[in-house]
Design a protein around this motif. Structure first.
Motif, short mmCIF file in Angstrom:
data_model
loop_
_atom_site.label_atom_id
_atom_site.label_comp_id
_atom_site.label_asym_id
_atom_site.label_seq_id
_atom_site.Cartn_x
_atom_site.Cartn_y
_atom_site.Cartn_z
N PRO A 116 4.53 8.55 47.35
CA PRO A 116 4.83 7.12 47.58
C PRO A 116 4.62 6.65 49.00
CG PRO A 116 6.86 8.39 47.32
CD PRO A 116 5.74 9.32 46.98
N ALA A 226 8.34 -1.76 49.31
CA ALA A 226 7.21 -2.60 48.90
C ALA A 226 5.88 -1.92 49.19
CB ALA A 226 7.29 -3.95 49.60
N SER A 228 5.31 1.26 49.06
CA SER A 228 5.09 2.27 48.01
C SER A 228 4.61 1.59 46.73
CB SER A 228 6.37 3.07 47.75
OG SER A 228 7.36 2.29 47.13
N MET A 229 5.09 0.38 46.47
CA MET A 229 4.64 -0.37 45.30
C MET A 229 3.17 -0.77 45.47
SD MET A 229 5.59 -1.52 42.31
CE MET A 229 7.39 -1.77 42.28
N THR A 230 2.80 -1.21 46.66
CA THR A 230 1.40 -1.56 46.92
C THR A 230 0.50 -0.36 46.68
OG1 THR A 230 2.02 -3.22 48.57
CG2 THR A 230 -0.23 -2.37 48.67
N LYS A 232 1.02 2.25 44.78
CA LYS A 232 0.98 2.57 43.35
C LYS A 232 0.05 1.62 42.60
CE LYS A 232 3.90 3.82 39.44
NZ LYS A 232 3.31 5.17 39.42
N MET A 233 0.14 0.33 42.93
CA MET A 233 -0.69 -0.64 42.23
C MET A 233 -2.16 -0.51 42.61
SD MET A 233 1.60 -1.81 40.35
CE MET A 233 0.60 -2.98 39.43
N GLU A 249 0.89 -6.82 38.34
CA GLU A 249 1.30 -7.28 39.66
C GLU A 249 2.46 -8.27 39.57
OE1 GLU A 249 -1.71 -8.39 42.42
OE2 GLU A 249 -2.79 -6.48 42.20
N ALA A 252 5.40 -5.97 39.25
CA ALA A 252 5.64 -5.26 40.51
C ALA A 252 6.28 -6.19 41.54
CB ALA A 252 4.33 -4.68 41.05
N GLN A 253 5.77 -7.41 41.64
CA GLN A 253 6.30 -8.32 42.65
C GLN A 253 7.70 -8.79 42.30
OE1 GLN A 253 5.45 -8.35 45.54
NE2 GLN A 253 4.13 -10.08 46.09
N ILE A 255 9.91 -6.98 40.79
CA ILE A 255 10.77 -5.86 41.19
C ILE A 255 11.06 -5.94 42.68
CG2 ILE A 255 10.85 -3.36 41.48
CD1 ILE A 255 9.19 -3.18 38.85
N CYS A 256 10.03 -6.20 43.49
CA CYS A 256 10.23 -6.30 44.94
C CYS A 256 11.12 -7.49 45.31
CB CYS A 256 8.88 -6.40 45.65
SG CYS A 256 7.90 -4.88 45.58
#
Length: 280
Positions: A116, A226, A228-230, A232-233, A249, A252-253, A255-256
């Motif tokens: 991550p 955030a 780590s989310m970027t 992953k996506m 997305e 994902a957003q 969630i952030c």
């Protein structure tokens, strides 16, 4: 995050690696992994492959590390698999053993991409074979003008299709340029790598590692959940159509947006102060 989930996290500051160096800054937020066989231009061995894979696999449990710099000791990054400790033994193996090896090496790339934390490759001098793959697998790459990057598998009678190169490299520099490098095995100069988008920046040798660590620190002090989310996506959307990726997305957003970091950023903006991100 619940106490039960937090209990599964642990600090990596003080972690000792056996086949390379692992160090962190004072608060553990930025880790630097250094391939440390400078007398041989930092080649990989069976043992270092396995330990690197295990380390990247375990870093999702880190309570402190938020960004990682991957580099090599001396004036080189990595010369690839050690000729006598890997290449020679491979010439004597049967197919089941060979397949076990290629799956292990591919798993290292898989773990780097699944890790991550953003990974910054800091490249100097020779960056060849599996070393070039390590750089390719990172999220961000800086180099010195002396860096020479070569996916040289064809020079030893092998396909350029190694450790994900045929899938990942074209996404970085384009299909035609990737085909040239993978068919010919020639070195890509630092200037070419920068112009083609393989390297994000070039820095002089005395400051290159410090610049990579500075960039890593900026990421580590930012909204690292955030980030780590970027990451992953960026990986997950490779195989998606437009409808799937827009919906992914959106989720994902959302969630952030539910994190405290999002609220903290707004409150800091309203108060005209700098936000302090906590990763939740």
């Amino acid at each position: 995050m619940t106490d039960a989930m937090l209990d599964k996290k642990r600090p990596f500051k003080g972690h000792k690696a056996k086949h390379f160096l692992f160090e962190t800054d004072a608060d553990g937020r930025v880790a630097t992994i250094t391939l440390n066989r400078p007398e041989r231009k930092n080649p990989l061995t069976f043992e270092s492959y396995e330990e690197l894979g295990d380390l990247f696999r375990s870093l999702h449990k880190a309570s402190d590390v938020r960004a990682i710099v991957l580099t090599g000791a001396g004036d080189n990054f990595c010369s690839g698999g050690d000729v006598f400790e890997i290449i020679e033994p491979l010439t004597k193996m049967a197919m089941p053993e060979l397949l076990a090896f290629t799956r292990m090496t591919g798993d290292l790339v898989r773990q780097i991409r699944a890790c991550p934390q953003p990974i910054i490759a800091a490249v100097d001098g020779i960056c060849a074979g599996a070393g070039a793959i390590l750089a390719m697998s990172a999220d961000y790459r800086v180099a010195t003008p002396e860096a020479k990057t070569a996916f040289l598998f064809t020079r030893v009678g092998l396909a350029g299709a190694d450790m994900g190169a045929c899938g990942i490299l074209p996404r970085i520099i384009g299909q035609g340029r990737a085909a040239e490098l993978l068919f010919t095995g020639r070195s890509m100069s630092a200037a070419e790598g920068h112009a083609w988008g393989f390297y994000n920046a070039l820095h002089d040798r005395p400051v290159m590692l410090a610049e990579a660590q500075r960039f890593a620190r900026n990421l580590a002090d930012g909204p690292w959940f955030a980030h780590s989310m970027t990451k992953k996506m960026l990986d997950q959307e490779w195989s998606m159509g437009i409808e799937e990726l827009i919906e992914s997305e959106a989720q994902a957003q959302a969630i952030c947006m539910a994190t405290g970091d999002f609220r903290r950023a707004f409150e800091a903006f309203a108060a005209k102060t700098k936000p302090v991100f906590e990763g939740n």
